[in-house]
Design an enzyme around this catalytic site. Structure first.
Site, PDB file in Angstrom:
ATOM      1  N   ARG A  95       0.860  -1.195   0.000  1.00  0.00           N
ATOM      2  CA  ARG A  95       0.000   0.000   0.000  1.00  0.00           C
ATOM      3  C   ARG A  95       0.892   1.240   0.000  1.00  0.00           C
ATOM      4  NH1 ARG A  95      -3.026   3.102   4.715  1.00  0.00           N
ATOM      5  NH2 ARG A  95      -3.983   4.633   3.338  1.00  0.00           N
ATOM      6  N   HIS A 140      -3.074  10.924   0.625  1.00  0.00           N
ATOM      7  CA  HIS A 140      -2.642  10.652   2.003  1.00  0.00           C
ATOM      8  C   HIS A 140      -2.095  11.973   2.567  1.00  0.00           C
ATOM      9  CE1 HIS A 140      -1.205   7.285   4.837  1.00  0.00           C
ATOM     10  NE2 HIS A 140      -0.888   8.418   5.441  1.00  0.00           N
ATOM     11  N   GLU A 185      -7.641   8.176   6.085  1.00  0.00           N
ATOM     12  CA  GLU A 185      -7.956   8.697   7.422  1.00  0.00           C
ATOM     13  C   GLU A 185      -8.455  10.144   7.446  1.00  0.00           C
ATOM     14  OE1 GLU A 185      -5.009   8.232  10.418  1.00  0.00           O
ATOM     15  OE2 GLU A 185      -4.741   6.104  10.091  1.00  0.00           O
ATOM     16  N   ASN A 325      -7.836   1.457   9.514  1.00  0.00           N
ATOM     17  CA  ASN A 325      -6.556   1.638  10.207  1.00  0.00           C
ATOM     18  C   ASN A 325      -6.821   1.674  11.704  1.00  0.00           C
ATOM     19  OD1 ASN A 325      -5.530   2.070   7.660  1.00  0.00           O
ATOM     20  ND2 ASN A 325      -4.900   4.193   8.015  1.00  0.00           N
ATOM     21  N   TYR A 327      -4.674   1.481  15.760  1.00  0.00           N
ATOM     22  CA  TYR A 327      -3.432   1.313  16.517  1.00  0.00           C
ATOM     23  C   TYR A 327      -3.638   1.055  18.002  1.00  0.00           C
ATOM     24  CZ  TYR A 327      -0.833   3.024  12.443  1.00  0.00           C
ATOM     25  OH  TYR A 327      -0.274   3.158  11.206  1.00  0.00           O
ATOM     26  N   GLU A 397      -3.717  -0.335   7.933  1.00  0.00           N
ATOM     27  CA  GLU A 397      -2.601   0.112   8.783  1.00  0.00           C
ATOM     28  C   GLU A 397      -2.765  -0.424  10.184  1.00  0.00           C
ATOM     29  OE1 GLU A 397      -1.495   4.276   9.188  1.00  0.00           O
ATOM     30  OE2 GLU A 397      -2.028   4.609   7.093  1.00  0.00           O
TER      31      GLU A 397
HETATM   32  C1  BGC Z   1      -1.230   7.516   9.172  1.00  0.00           C
HETATM   33  C2  BGC Z   1       0.225   7.333   8.834  1.00  0.00           C
HETATM   34  C3  BGC Z   1       1.064   7.507  10.079  1.00  0.00           C
HETATM   35  C4  BGC Z   1       0.642   6.459  11.079  1.00  0.00           C
HETATM   36  C5  BGC Z   1       1.443   6.501  12.362  1.00  0.00           C
HETATM   37  C6  BGC Z   1      -1.661   6.859  10.455  1.00  0.00           C
HETATM   38  O1  BGC Z   1      -2.558   7.674  11.101  1.00  0.00           O
HETATM   39  O2  BGC Z   1      -2.054   7.142   8.104  1.00  0.00           O
HETATM   40  O3  BGC Z   1       0.585   8.233   7.835  1.00  0.00           O
HETATM   41  O4  BGC Z   1       2.419   7.461   9.840  1.00  0.00           O
HETATM   42  O5  BGC Z   1      -0.705   6.645  11.421  1.00  0.00           O
HETATM   43  O6  BGC Z   1       1.294   7.712  12.998  1.00  0.00           O
END
Ligand code: BGC
Length: 497
Positions: A95, A140, A185, A325, A327, A397
């Protein structure tokens, strides 16, 4: 509260045992990057200026160590080496994003920079030659500066410029691309770029920024989708969607107030962008809360723009799959009622929630936005499955940030393994339809406001060397093996069972 925390801890312990379900053969495993974060060559071969070029050059004090993406990983010059590393890693897909201003220096299609087109065609051909499926993001975060000068994503007319750019990309790259992402995002751009002022363009419009920005993004996405659908799909046979992002919002307690707060926050974070596309219109709770507060604040109408009936229908259904995405996880609690703390309009007060993390969740001191909570991720997958009518989902992501960039990066391995494991459980035990997973990131790169301090790559990049030397971390070697073996543990269940 104590009970919830105890239960969460138990779940963490359980989820530290990795799933022994095999990773399906056709499940896509890949890595991701974005143009501004890796390409460099910010003013070479006719490229125009993007909002991130402008922001990093104009406000060096807003970025750690006054870093810029001027050279970044130098992928503009090193794309052949990048493709070789992707090949070595064995990924199914890569990607990456196209730089709008490399292709259209002014942002508009009256002038096309053929050198930019040629660069991406070479990269795409390189991927095709090595059997790596491209997953291409059109945007992006690097808005062409001339369009930013017209108001950027607060100006709904940008949606038309984006649609024209998208058509050009389908025309010029569509023979080599089957998987398109319109926008990455929007939540991050709209909240951090237009409301909190901590990412380009650095606007701090707390009252309306996020809502005008969300409106334009959703509209721009839908226009690009319809163009693809009507003019290109029959011939190119690809698929297209938008990437939305979210943490998992876990209620901080069993109280109905906290449960409602967590659900409300999900709608403010992910629903604001996904609901118009997957269900039609903004989420009702967002319409109600922003509408009520706006009136109490003395606005003549809601700070959230209203969609017309035609717009609702036009935007609804503009997806071929769900790209997500994620985290981290937060505990969410009720903080203010819709009628409380009325003053100037504020996105941050509209949802009325408070957020906190559990100190036992693994995270790196100094990096507040990533924590390792795979059970939260599994709940998020279930939430998306249930809220958006069981779509086919790809994780576009997910990854672990550290400050050292060490080659021995066991924390990253643990994080990625835990999250893939959560996906396998969600597929096999919850019936969630996930067809792919993408590590952010392929290599250490320009981490926006954090410059080069935060590292998320499977490959280390030596930013002190003019060669930007790439070196495989332990996580790259581990991922290579997982991609090959399709199993997270010593021995997986028999795939045929
Ligand atoms: C973004 C990336 C970024 C990653 C880590 C995501 O929100 O799409 O560009 O590097 O998070 O912060």
């Amino acid at each position: 509260m104590l009970l919830t925390v105890a239960l969460a801890n138990l779940l963490v312990i359980c989820s530290s045992e990795l799933s022994d379900y095999p990773i399906p053969k056709d499940f896509m495993l890949g890595v991701a990057t974005a143009a501004y974060q890796i390409e460099g060559a910010w003013n070479e071969d006719g490229k125009g200026e993007s909002v991130w070029d402008w922001y990093s050059h104009t406000f060096p004090e807003r970025i750690d160590n006054a870093a810029t993406g001027d050279v970044a990983c130098d992928s503009y010059h090193k794309w052949e080496e990048d493709v070789a590393l992707l090949k070595e890693l064995g990924v199914d897909h890569y990607r990456f994003s196209l730089s709008w201003s490399r292709i259209l220096p002014e942002g508009t299609i009256n002038y096309v920079n053929e050198a930019g087109i040629e660069y991406y065609r070479k990269l795409l051909q390189g991927l095709a030659d090595n059997n790596i499926t491209p997953l291409v993001t059109l945007f992006h975060w690097d808005t062409p500066r001339p369009l930013h000068e017209l108001g950027g994503w607060t100006n709904p007319l940008i949606a038309d410029y984006f649609a024209e750019y998208a058509r050009l990309c389908f025309e010029r790259f569509g023979d080599l691309v089957q998987n398109w992402i319109t926008i990455n995002e929007p939540q991050t751009t709209c909240v951090q770029g237009y409301t909190e002022g901590i990412k380009a363009p650095g606007y701090s419009d707390e009252a309306e920024g996020v809502y005008l920005c969300a409106y334009t993004h959703v509209l721009a996405h839908a226009k690009a989708y319809h163009i693809y659908d009507e003019e290109f799909r029959a011939m190119q046979k690809g698929r297209i969607t938008i990437v939305v992002d979210s943490m998992w919002c876990e209620p901080a307690s069993d109280s109905s107030e906290d449960k409602e707060a967590a659900e409300t926050e999900m709608e403010f974070i992910i629903g604001l962008y996904a609901n118009p596309i997957y269900n039609g219109n903004w989420p009702q709770v967002v319409i109600d809360r922003v509408g009520n507060r706006s009136l109490l604040e003395g606005y003549p109408r809601s700070r959230l723009p209203e969609f017309t009936k035609d717009e609702i229908d036009y935007i609804n259904g503009t997806f071929d799959f769900f790209a997500l995405n994620s985290y981290s996880t937060n505990y969410i609690y009720h903080q203010i009622d819709v009628t409380e703390s009325i003053g100037n309009g504020s996105y941050l007060l509209d949802s009325g929630i408070g957020a906190k993390v559990n100190s036992t969740w693994k995270s790196i001191e100094g990096i507040g936005w990533v924590n390792d909570v795979p059970w939260g991720f599994r709940k998020l997958l279930n939430w998306v499955h249930n809220h958006y009518n069981k779509p086919d989902i790809i994780i576009t992501e997910n990854g672990w940030a550290d400050l050292t960039g060490d080659l021995q990066d066991q924390d990253r391995i643990d994080y990625v393994a835990g999250h893939i494991s959560a996906i396998l459980d969600a597929i096999n035990e919850d019936g969630v339809r996930v067809f792919g997973y993408t590590v952010w990131s392929f290599m250490d790169n320009f981490e926006w406001t954090n410059g080069y301090n935060e590292k998320l790559g499977l490959y280390q990049v030596d930013f002190d060397s003019p060669d930007r030397t790439r070196t495989a971390k332990d996580s790259a070697k581990w991922y290579q093996k997982i991609i090959k073996d399709r199993c997270l543990v010593d021995k997986c269940q028999d795939a045929s069972l």
